[in-house]
Design a protein around this motif. Sequence first.
Motif, PDB file in Angstrom:
ATOM      1  N   SER A  24      28.963  30.439  43.960  1.00 35.31           N
ATOM      2  CA  SER A  24      28.914  30.792  42.597  1.00 35.31           C
ATOM      3  C   SER A  24      30.092  30.082  42.350  1.00 35.31           C
ATOM      4  N   GLY A  25      30.677  29.537  43.726  1.00 33.93           N
ATOM      5  CA  GLY A  25      32.311  28.479  43.455  1.00 33.93           C
ATOM      6  C   GLY A  25      33.740  29.259  42.565  1.00 33.93           C
ATOM      7  N   ASP A  26      33.337  30.464  41.716  1.00 31.08           N
ATOM      8  CA  ASP A  26      34.498  31.146  41.438  1.00 31.08           C
ATOM      9  C   ASP A  26      34.476  32.849  41.912  1.00 31.08           C
ATOM     10  N   ILE A  27      33.926  33.473  43.341  1.00 29.47           N
ATOM     11  CA  ILE A  27      34.222  34.330  43.695  1.00 29.47           C
ATOM     12  C   ILE A  27      34.012  34.038  45.224  1.00 29.47           C
ATOM     13  N   GLU A  28      35.293  35.264  45.868  1.00 30.44           N
ATOM     14  CA  GLU A  28      36.289  34.884  46.974  1.00 30.44           C
ATOM     15  C   GLU A  28      35.916  35.979  47.621  1.00 30.44           C
ATOM     16  N   VAL A  29      35.363  36.256  48.870  1.00 30.06           N
ATOM     17  CA  VAL A  29      35.050  37.046  49.879  1.00 30.06           C
ATOM     18  C   VAL A  29      36.141  37.656  50.072  1.00 30.06           C
ATOM     19  N   VAL A  30      37.123  38.450  50.836  1.00 27.66           N
ATOM     20  CA  VAL A  30      38.538  39.199  50.495  1.00 27.66           C
ATOM     21  C   VAL A  30      38.023  39.997  51.708  1.00 27.66           C
ATOM     22  N   GLY A  31      37.271  40.405  51.218  1.00 26.78           N
ATOM     23  CA  GLY A  31      36.938  41.309  53.123  1.00 26.78           C
ATOM     24  C   GLY A  31      35.827  41.830  53.004  1.00 26.78           C
ATOM     25  N   GLU A  32      35.331  42.452  54.786  1.00 25.94           N
ATOM     26  CA  GLU A  32      34.025  42.723  54.190  1.00 25.94           C
ATOM     27  C   GLU A  32      34.162  44.113  55.584  1.00 25.94           C
ATOM     28  N   SER A  33      33.098  45.179  55.765  1.00 28.63           N
ATOM     29  CA  SER A  33      33.525  46.497  56.372  1.00 28.63           C
ATOM     30  C   SER A  33      31.952  47.095  56.594  1.00 28.63           C
ATOM     31  N   GLY A  34      31.520  48.092  57.692  1.00 30.30           N
ATOM     32  CA  GLY A  34      30.135  48.728  57.944  1.00 30.30           C
ATOM     33  C   GLY A  34      30.724  49.674  57.478  1.00 30.30           C
ATOM     34  N   SER A  35      31.839  50.334  57.613  1.00 28.29           N
ATOM     35  CA  SER A  35      32.515  51.687  57.726  1.00 28.29           C
ATOM     36  C   SER A  35      32.319  52.227  56.573  1.00 28.29           C
ATOM     37  N   ALA A  36      32.449  53.292  55.629  1.00 30.92           N
ATOM     38  CA  ALA A  36      33.443  53.351  54.472  1.00 30.92           C
ATOM     39  C   ALA A  36      34.285  54.248  55.092  1.00 30.92           C
ATOM     40  N   GLN A  37      35.143  54.939  56.325  1.00 31.81           N
ATOM     41  CA  GLN A  37      36.213  54.916  56.546  1.00 31.81           C
ATOM     42  C   GLN A  37      37.359  53.881  56.651  1.00 31.81           C
ATOM     43  N   GLU A  38      36.794  52.829  57.148  1.00 29.93           N
ATOM     44  CA  GLU A  38      37.698  51.693  57.139  1.00 29.93           C
ATOM     45  C   GLU A  38      37.403  51.137  55.865  1.00 29.93           C
ATOM     46  N   ALA A  39      36.857  50.959  55.044  1.00 32.46           N
ATOM     47  CA  ALA A  39      37.352  50.433  53.610  1.00 32.46           C
ATOM     48  C   ALA A  39      37.846  50.906  52.507  1.00 32.46           C
ATOM     49  N   ALA A  40      38.322  52.005  52.730  1.00 36.24           N
ATOM     50  CA  ALA A  40      38.348  52.604  51.792  1.00 36.24           C
ATOM     51  C   ALA A  40      40.234  52.845  52.672  1.00 36.24           C
ATOM     52  N   ARG A  41      40.500  52.775  53.229  1.00 32.91           N
ATOM     53  CA  ARG A  41      41.783  51.854  54.045  1.00 32.91           C
ATOM     54  C   ARG A  41      42.162  50.994  53.813  1.00 32.91           C
ATOM     55  N   ARG A  42      41.098  50.183  54.033  1.00 27.98           N
ATOM     56  CA  ARG A  42      41.506  48.563  53.511  1.00 27.98           C
ATOM     57  C   ARG A  42      41.460  47.857  52.059  1.00 27.98           C
ATOM     58  N   ILE A  43      40.065  49.123  51.211  1.00 24.87           N
ATOM     59  CA  ILE A  43      40.021  47.773  49.944  1.00 24.87           C
ATOM     60  C   ILE A  43      41.792  48.080  49.426  1.00 24.87           C
ATOM     61  N   PRO A  44      42.325  49.273  49.274  1.00 26.90           N
ATOM     62  CA  PRO A  44      44.518  49.142  48.433  1.00 26.90           C
ATOM     63  C   PRO A  44      44.589  48.121  48.672  1.00 26.90           C
ATOM     64  N   ALA A  45      44.399  47.502  50.120  1.00 25.76           N
ATOM     65  CA  ALA A  45      45.537  47.105  51.063  1.00 25.76           C
ATOM     66  C   ALA A  45      45.398  45.732  50.607  1.00 25.76           C
ATOM     67  N   LEU A  46      43.847  45.646  50.204  1.00 26.78           N
ATOM     68  CA  LEU A  46      43.086  43.990  49.867  1.00 26.78           C
ATOM     69  C   LEU A  46      43.783  43.597  48.452  1.00 26.78           C
ATOM     70  N   ARG A  47      43.645  44.383  47.462  1.00 30.84           N
ATOM     71  CA  ARG A  47      43.198  44.616  46.335  1.00 30.84           C
ATOM     72  C   ARG A  47      42.313  43.580  45.283  1.00 30.84           C
ATOM     73  N   PRO A  48      41.295  43.634  46.110  1.00 33.53           N
ATOM     74  CA  PRO A  48      39.730  43.306  45.401  1.00 33.53           C
ATOM     75  C   PRO A  48      39.872  43.249  43.614  1.00 33.53           C
ATOM     76  N   ASP A  49      39.196  42.321  43.424  1.00 35.44           N
ATOM     77  CA  ASP A  49      39.217  42.574  41.639  1.00 35.44           C
ATOM     78  C   ASP A  49      37.991  43.764  41.613  1.00 35.44           C
ATOM     79  N   VAL A  50      36.526  42.779  42.464  1.00 37.54           N
ATOM     80  CA  VAL A  50      35.541  44.213  42.806  1.00 37.54           C
ATOM     81  C   VAL A  50      35.312  44.928  44.130  1.00 37.54           C
ATOM     82  N   ALA A  51      34.941  45.870  44.283  1.00 39.30           N
ATOM     83  CA  ALA A  51      34.305  46.108  45.833  1.00 39.30           C
ATOM     84  C   ALA A  51      32.349  46.460  45.869  1.00 39.30           C
ATOM     85  N   ILE A  52      32.146  45.932  46.217  1.00 39.02           N
ATOM     86  CA  ILE A  52      30.403  45.908  46.254  1.00 39.02           C
ATOM     87  C   ILE A  52      30.050  47.098  47.699  1.00 39.02           C
TER      88      ILE A  52
END
Length: 212
Positions: A24-52
């Motif tokens: 889409s041109g104006d969206i950047e994927v800053v991180g991804e994960s397949g694990s809930a535990q890992e995501a809960a840890r990494r998302i606050p550090a990466l500070r994305p605008d939106v977590a899907i």
Amino acid sequence: MIRVFLLDDHEVVRRGLADLLTSSGDIEVVGESGSAQEAARRIPALRPDVAILDARLPDGNGIDVCRDVRAVDSSIKGLILTSYEDDEALFAAIMAGASGYVLKQIRGTDLVDAVHRVAAGQSLLDPAITTRVLERIRSGVEQPSELKSLTEQERRILEHVAEGLTNREIAGKMFLAEKTVKNYVSSVLAKLGLERRTQAAVLATRLLGHHH
């Protein structure tokens, strides 16, 4: 650029979503994960605008992740991705402070649109349903006996929780200490026989009058 984090246990799905969003041109994927535990840890550090966040994962669910992340940083918006629509999941998403709830069958362009809208601070939750949930809590019409045991103050706390506010936000609104709100939430959950906020979904089933 809108920064997005993807949580889904299927690599193919993540890759598809990442391609779709970045194209889409104006969206950047800053991180991804397949694990809930890992995501809960990494998302606050990466500070994305939106977590899907995928609603169902082998080691947890996206709704819990949404709540945990927003407890740390409420500027991060959660978009719950689920394969089927039901009031319980919707209610749990509202309780976890998610901004939206999208079905996996969504068209690509609609998902990009959803990310844009959520990043801009809009809520995609159907206001009619949110209102219905809140009405039930407020009006006390055919209230489950558990709700009758709540004090006026506890009921207001439950309403705010249902509106998706974090403890800190509730504290600000009600001029209470955050610790006090935390105690109230625990007391509300105890009275309703629930262990965690997510299980308010179970309560919703009763509130919304669904008998499965």
